[in-house]
Scaffold this active site. Structure first.
Site, PDB file in Angstrom:
ATOM      1  N   ARG A  99       7.092   0.586  12.703  1.00 33.50           N
ATOM      2  CA  ARG A  99       6.294  -0.377  12.478  1.00 33.50           C
ATOM      3  C   ARG A  99       6.718  -1.749  12.601  1.00 33.50           C
ATOM      4  NH1 ARG A  99       3.423  -1.145   6.383  1.00 33.50           N
ATOM      5  NH2 ARG A  99       5.248  -2.610   6.294  1.00 33.50           N
ATOM      6  N   ASP A 138       0.572  -3.284  10.920  1.00 32.94           N
ATOM      7  CA  ASP A 138      -0.353  -3.315   9.814  1.00 32.94           C
ATOM      8  C   ASP A 138      -0.844  -4.499   9.710  1.00 32.94           C
ATOM      9  OD1 ASP A 138      -1.563  -2.873   7.364  1.00 32.94           O
ATOM     10  OD2 ASP A 138       0.035  -1.825   6.514  1.00 32.94           O
ATOM     11  N   HIS A 174      -2.964  -5.441   7.331  1.00 35.61           N
ATOM     12  CA  HIS A 174      -3.246  -5.365   5.974  1.00 35.61           C
ATOM     13  C   HIS A 174      -4.475  -6.045   5.346  1.00 35.61           C
ATOM     14  CE1 HIS A 174      -1.095  -4.918   1.902  1.00 35.61           C
ATOM     15  NE2 HIS A 174      -0.710  -3.858   2.645  1.00 35.61           N
ATOM     16  N   ARG A 190      -5.638   7.441   6.447  1.00 35.60           N
ATOM     17  CA  ARG A 190      -4.393   7.138   5.777  1.00 35.60           C
ATOM     18  C   ARG A 190      -4.000   7.367   4.379  1.00 35.60           C
ATOM     19  NH1 ARG A 190      -0.046   5.476   6.504  1.00 35.60           N
ATOM     20  NH2 ARG A 190      -0.017   3.411   5.850  1.00 35.60           N
ATOM     21  N   GLU A 196       4.064   8.366   7.362  1.00 36.34           N
ATOM     22  CA  GLU A 196       4.935   7.052   7.099  1.00 36.34           C
ATOM     23  C   GLU A 196       6.115   7.498   6.204  1.00 36.34           C
ATOM     24  OE1 GLU A 196       2.707   4.345   4.485  1.00 36.34           O
ATOM     25  OE2 GLU A 196       3.891   2.706   5.452  1.00 36.34           O
ATOM     26  N   TRP A 214      -4.958  -9.578   0.226  1.00 37.52           N
ATOM     27  CA  TRP A 214      -3.626  -9.202   0.577  1.00 37.52           C
ATOM     28  C   TRP A 214      -3.161  -8.093   1.275  1.00 37.52           C
ATOM     29  CZ3 TRP A 214       0.377  -5.749  -0.938  1.00 37.52           C
ATOM     30  CH2 TRP A 214       1.575  -5.902  -0.547  1.00 37.52           C
TER      31      TRP A 214
HETATM   32  C1  GCO Z   1       1.869   0.540   3.951  1.00 41.94           C
HETATM   33  C2  GCO Z   1       1.135   0.074   2.703  1.00 41.94           C
HETATM   34  C3  GCO Z   1       2.004  -0.569   1.857  1.00 41.94           C
HETATM   35  C4  GCO Z   1       1.093  -1.148   0.626  1.00 41.94           C
HETATM   36  C5  GCO Z   1       1.704  -1.037  -0.736  1.00 41.94           C
HETATM   37  C6  GCO Z   1       1.011  -1.532  -1.801  1.00 41.94           C
HETATM   38  O1  GCO Z   1       1.069   0.688   5.086  1.00 41.94           O
HETATM   39  O2  GCO Z   1       2.863   1.286   3.584  1.00 41.94           O
HETATM   40  O3  GCO Z   1       0.332  -1.250   3.523  1.00 41.94           O
HETATM   41  O4  GCO Z   1       3.199  -1.236   2.084  1.00 41.94           O
HETATM   42  O5  GCO Z   1       1.213  -2.602   0.776  1.00 41.94           O
HETATM   43  O6  GCO Z   1       1.892   0.567  -0.743  1.00 41.94           O
HETATM   44  O7  GCO Z   1       1.363  -0.469  -3.105  1.00 41.94           O
HETATM   45 MG    MG Z   2      -0.599  -0.225   5.080  1.00 39.23          MG
END
Ligand code: GCO
Ligand code: MG
Length: 404
Positions: free
Chosen positions: A147, A212, A214, A285, A341, A404
């Site tokens: 990633r 990601d 996000h 996911r 992951e 976020w």
């Molecule tokens: C990912 C996630 C994490 C989250 C985190 C929040 O794809 O692994 O986006 O990085 O941000 O788990 O607690």
């Molecule tokens: Mg994520």
């Protein structure tokens, strides 16, 4: 067989983890992960004050009935706190049942459907050269899929590049507040194609790449981005929108063939209903830890399989080794496995939670220990008590709060 004890253990070997330990009258113990990053103590109270009293004296073998009792019996259903608490109970009961059978959990889930579990790791860089170094580092560790996240020119901090909620010295004064990050969607949309171009020209066409977003984009922005990056052949684009409005994914899907992965913040199958029924995504996911445990994850994967959607269990550092172990057993067993992951944990975390699962050549295996294959060193855990810590928040450059 009866449950005689259920204790909630909070420990912070570098970051906070919440673990439920259930003990039976035969002395068999089971562990479940209930870590809800940044809201840990709400789940601790939910478990200690409202769930543990209901468990004492019940039959640990009645996993489905216990799940239904905790879900339906509370009247107030769903939500991350409730579902993390139920997840911990469900996972601990599966751990106990598998230990009683003398089998690793995956055997109770139908046995292995594959020999090993493919993973992806995280490469992060403040800029493109730093990202390329990070990809090289992941490949050197054995990862076969990566990633990629980078800083965006003009922004101070970006998801994946900043530290998240690992505990740092400044937080030890117990007054930690969320770090404020900054965001500019236009700058991000202009930058990401350049990042993918650089990674592809350095590592060639074969390396599976993930990204990601996000939860930062509107469906229209995600549709535009998907079209622009199709030529970089991503394994997936993750969380392109917050997906609270599942219908929004129709717009994204109509405009791009980029595979889509969604669901790490979902906590029941109902969050997926439109996404799965209309085949608007390619990967689900959710984490065992936030979705009510092994029982509903298995049902989710079977439902997703009807629409050729695959599993991709959330596996960041804030899922404890207990939650990771449960994930890896499911990964090995379900037919429609996609990818896992795997960020790994600090050496100290792995000492607190000794585990049978192994990472080798970019693949995980749950091991053959009965149950989940995780033991919690309670003495060591007690030496690392809870530290208040929050995930960052995100603000646009005019100060407006953004996802976020
Ligand atoms: C990912 C996630 C994490 C989250 C985190 C929040 O794809 O692994 O986006 O990085 O941000 O788990 O607690
Ligand atoms: Mg994520």
């Amino acid at each position: 067989m009866k449950i005689v004890d259920a204790r909630v253990i909070v420990t912070s070997p570098g970051r906070n983890f919440v673990t439920l330990k259930i003990t039976t009258d035969d002395g068999v113990t089971g562990l479940g992960d209930a870590t809800l990053n940044g809201r840990e103590l709400a789940v601790v109270s939910y478990l200690r004050d409202h769930v543990v009293p209901l468990l004492i004296g019940t039959d640990p073998h009645r996993i489905e009935d216990t799940w239904q009792t905790l879900y339906r019996g509370a009247y107030w259903r769903r939500g991350p706190v409730t579902m993390a608490a139920i997840a911990a109970v469900d996972t601990a009961l599966w751990d106990i049942k598998a230990k009683v059978c003398g089998l690793p959990l995956y055997q109770l889930l139908g046995g292995a459907s594959r020999d090993r579990v493919r993973t992806y790791g995280h490469a992060n860089g403040r800029d493109i050269p730093e990202l390329l170094d990070s990809v090289r580092a992941r490949l050197a560790e054995g990862y076969k899929s990566v990633r990629v996240q980078t800083g965006v020119p003009g922004l101070q901090t970006v998801y994946g590049v900043h530290a998240g909620t690992a505990i740092d010295a400044a937080q030890l004064d117990q007054r930690a507040l969320p770090v404020v990050e900054d965001w500019d969607t236009g700058a991000y949309l202009r930058h990401l194609p350049r990042v993918l171009e650089a990674v592809r020209s350095e590592f060639g066409p074969d390396l599976p790449l993930l990204h990601d977003a996000h939860h930062r984009l509107t469906p229209q922005q995600a549709a535009r981005l998907g079209k622009e990056i199709e030529r970089y052949d991503l394994f997936w684009l993750e969380d392109c929108t917050p997906a609270e409005d599942q219908r929004g994914l129709r717009l994204v899907r109509q405009h791009t063939t980029v595979p889509l992965a969604i669901g790490e913040v979902f906590n029941t199958v109902f969050d997926y209903q439109t996404l799965i029924d209309e085949q608007l995504i390619d990967y689900v996911r959710s984490a065992v830890t936030h979705f009510g445990g092994v029982t509903p994850m298995r049902k989710l994967f079977d439902y997703a399989a009807q629409r050729q959607i695959k599993s991709a269990i959330h596996g960041p550092e804030d899922i404890s080794p207990v939650g990771m172990a449960a994930a890896i057993h499911l990964d090995l067993a379900v037919h429609n496995f996609g990818i896992q992951e795997y960020s790994g944990h600090t050496a100290l975390t792995n000492e607190v939670f000794r585990h049978a699962y192994t990472f080798d050549d970019g693949h995980l295996h749950p091991g053959e220990a009965p149950g989940l294959g995780v033991e919690l060193d309670e003495e060591l855990a007690a030496g690392h008590p809870y530290v208040p810590a929050y995930l960052p928040v995100n603000r646009l450059q005019d100060g407006t709060l953004h996802d976020w």
